[in-house]
Structure formats: structure tokens, C-alpha cells
Design a protein around this motif. Structure first.
Motif, PDB file in Angstrom:
ATOM      1  N   ILE A 201      76.566 -22.556   8.640  1.00 46.87           N
ATOM      2  CA  ILE A 201      76.282 -22.215  10.031  1.00 46.87           C
ATOM      3  C   ILE A 201      75.612 -20.853  10.136  1.00 46.87           C
ATOM      4  N   THR A 204      72.028 -21.068   9.396  1.00 46.40           N
ATOM      5  CA  THR A 204      71.419 -21.740  10.552  1.00 46.40           C
ATOM      6  C   THR A 204      71.146 -20.748  11.672  1.00 46.40           C
ATOM      7  N   ILE A 205      72.116 -19.912  11.971  1.00 42.36           N
ATOM      8  CA  ILE A 205      71.968 -18.928  13.053  1.00 42.36           C
ATOM      9  C   ILE A 205      70.841 -17.947  12.748  1.00 42.36           C
ATOM     10  N   ALA A 211      69.581 -26.218  17.006  1.00 44.73           N
ATOM     11  CA  ALA A 211      70.658 -26.819  16.223  1.00 44.73           C
ATOM     12  C   ALA A 211      71.131 -28.110  16.871  1.00 44.73           C
ATOM     13  N   THR A 227      70.527 -22.179  18.863  1.00 45.41           N
ATOM     14  CA  THR A 227      71.690 -21.943  18.008  1.00 45.41           C
ATOM     15  C   THR A 227      72.767 -21.137  18.728  1.00 45.41           C
ATOM     16  N   THR A 228      72.376 -20.177  19.557  1.00 47.00           N
ATOM     17  CA  THR A 228      73.377 -19.373  20.261  1.00 47.00           C
ATOM     18  C   THR A 228      74.104 -20.177  21.327  1.00 47.00           C
TER      19      THR A 228
END
Length: 277
Positions: A201, A204-205, A211, A227-228
Motif C-alpha cells: 500500500i 501505491t501511495i 487505486a 489513493t488518498t
């Protein structure tokens, strides 16, 4: 910006139990999308649907506004390249031979490579920093080096979409970051649309724009967005059933898994951009 992938009410299951149910999203061109979720949530199943290895039970997938079912295999291979999880090769092909295999969708009747094919291969080797291994057997390379070769092969295929199934599996921290750096570079400099399955994760961020978080059966719920918006302590703990600590670095929140031997197992939040007292 136009969408390069449109998924509409997608449903798939191997038996009577659906793994994906009424999944829908639109992916703009030249974006980096990460697919995350617990084991068994349908991540690899979705990737196989996106490259037409599997067919939906219901719903549809459009690539460049055209239903994926209508693409002949050769034409679809000119739209989508797939990088599977790293593996140890059985045959003693050289790096150049492996990368050159990607040009098969473009070869003529007699299957001979032309100047254009060789140019794509050389450019792919250069972009992935694998030209130095060009004449070496693939089996002699390390896991990180081999994974770069497989990405080079996908690049030589010259497709607008790259699908990757856990591209950093079995790699150490440095090589994980190197692979994600390379993928981000391909997105920004070559306008590639990146769709990558990942269990990390925090990577990814750092790297992904979008996402898709799959929860898997029986609910088959999912979250899709920036993503946030998709990742939070509450969301991660609900989906992955794991306690986490949230840490802020440079204005982004990252999440550390907490085991039963981690102190009092309470949430902690600290902004690492601020000096410690």
C-alpha cells in the motif's frame, strides 16, 4: 482526457460464488492505477479479465472504446502487454531473445524481424537499463534484473497499456523501489497506462494516481478513486483485518502494520517532516 479502459458492471466467479460483482470504473489514458486487496479478493482474476484470458459472466470491458471481445488476439496484443510475477526461466534464452519475443504481434507472414522491430527492442533494453545484459542467458540474472527484462519485453510490444501482476514479488527493498521508479517514468515520459497489482500500500501511495481496493467475497465490495481517498486507517483495518499505525511523511499518510508484539498496539500518528523534540 479520454478513458482508455471502461469496466461496466463486471461480474465473474469460478463457481456459483462471484469473486467480482458489479465492478465498474473508468481509467483515463496515461494514468498509474494500483489494484490492491487481501488474498482471494480477485486481483489476478481482474487482470486476467482485462487481458481477455478470462471472459466476464456479466458486464463488459472496453479498451479504447471498443469491447474487448471484439479484438482478435493479435490486435489486442498491440493494445495490452502483460508482465506476470517473476519466475525462474526454464529455457536458456538470452535477454535479447526474450525481449524480441514481444514483437511477434507485428511480424509479417514469414515471421522475420525488421529494422523497426529491432529498434523497439533496443529502446526497451535501454529504458530498462538491461542492454548491459543483452547477450547473457536470462537464467543467469538476479530476480530484480529478470523483472526489468520482463518489463523491457512488455515495452518492446509497444502497447499503450501495461498490466503487471505483483511486479515486485520476491524483490528486496531497493529493487522494489527501482521497479516502481521505472513504471512511473514510463507513465510520465512514454504516456503508458500502468495497471499494477500490488500488496504494498505504501508504494501505491507514493507512485499510483488511482487505486482500486477489492474486498473480495462474500460482499465483493470495492473502492475506486485517488489513493488518498481510497486508503485510510479505518479502511485498511476493515478490509485487511490488520491493525495499522498511520505516519505522515511529506504531506502523505503511510500505514505500518502492527503485530501483537508491537507495544500496546495502539494507533500512532507522527509527522516525520517535523523535527523530533
Amino acid at each position: 482526457m479520454s478513458n482508455i479502459v471502461n469496466v461496466k458492471n463486471l461480474t465473474f466467479g469460478y463457481n456459483t460464488q462471484p469473486i467480482l460483482k458489479d465492478l465498474a470504473f473508468e481509467l483515463p489514458r496515461a494514468r498509474f492505477m494500483a489494484i490492491a486487496g487481501p488474498n482471494g479478493a480477485g486481483k489476478t482474476t481482474l487482470l486476467n479479465l482485462l487481458c481477455a484470458l478470462l471472459r466476464p459472466k456479466a458486464g463488459s470491458i472496453e479498451i479504447d472504446k471498443k469491447n474487448i471481445k471484439s479484438y482478435p488476439a493479435r490486435k489486442l496484443a498491440q493494445k495490452i502487454a502483460v508482465v506476470r510475477q517473476e519466475f525462474v526461466p526454464v529455457f536458456d534464452f538470452t535477454v535479447t531473445e526474450v525481449v524480441s519475443m514481444a514483437r511477434s504481434p507485428y511480424l509479417g507472414t514469414f515471421g522475420f524481424e525488421g529494422k523497426t522491430d529491432r529498434q523497439f527492442v533496443q529502446e526497451a533494453l535501454k529504458l530498462t537499463d538491461t542492454a548491459q545484459f543483452a547477450s547473457r542467458p536470462l537464467a543467469e540474472l538476479s530476480g530484480g534484473e529478470r523483472q526489468r527484462v520482463f518489463i523491457a519485453r512488455a515495452l518492446a510490444q509497444n502497447t499503450p497499456i501495461l498490466l503487471l501482476d505483483e511486479p515486485t514479488t520476491f524483490l528486496d527493498l531497493k529493487h522494489q523501489v527501482d521497479i516502481f521508479d521505472l513504471l512511473k517514468q514510463l507513465q510520465l515520459e512514454k504516456n503508458k497506462t500502468i495497471i499494477a497489482i500490488t500488496h504494498d500500500i505504501n508504494l501505491t501511495i507514493q507512485y499510483a494516481d488511482i487505486a482500486l481496493l477489492l474486498q473480495g467475497p462474500p460482499s465483493c465490495d470495492y473502492q475506486y478513486g485517488g489513493t488518498t481517498d481510497v486508503f485510510s486507517t479505518e479502511q485498511i483495518e476493515r478490509v485487511f483485518k490488520a491493525k495499522t499505525a498511520e505516519v505522515s511523511i511529506g504531506g502523505k499518510n503511510f500505514y505500518l502494520p502492527l503485530g501483537k508484539f508491537t507495544g500496546d498496539n495502539q494507533h500512532i500518528t507522527r509527522n516525520l517532516t517535523e523535527p523530533q523534540q
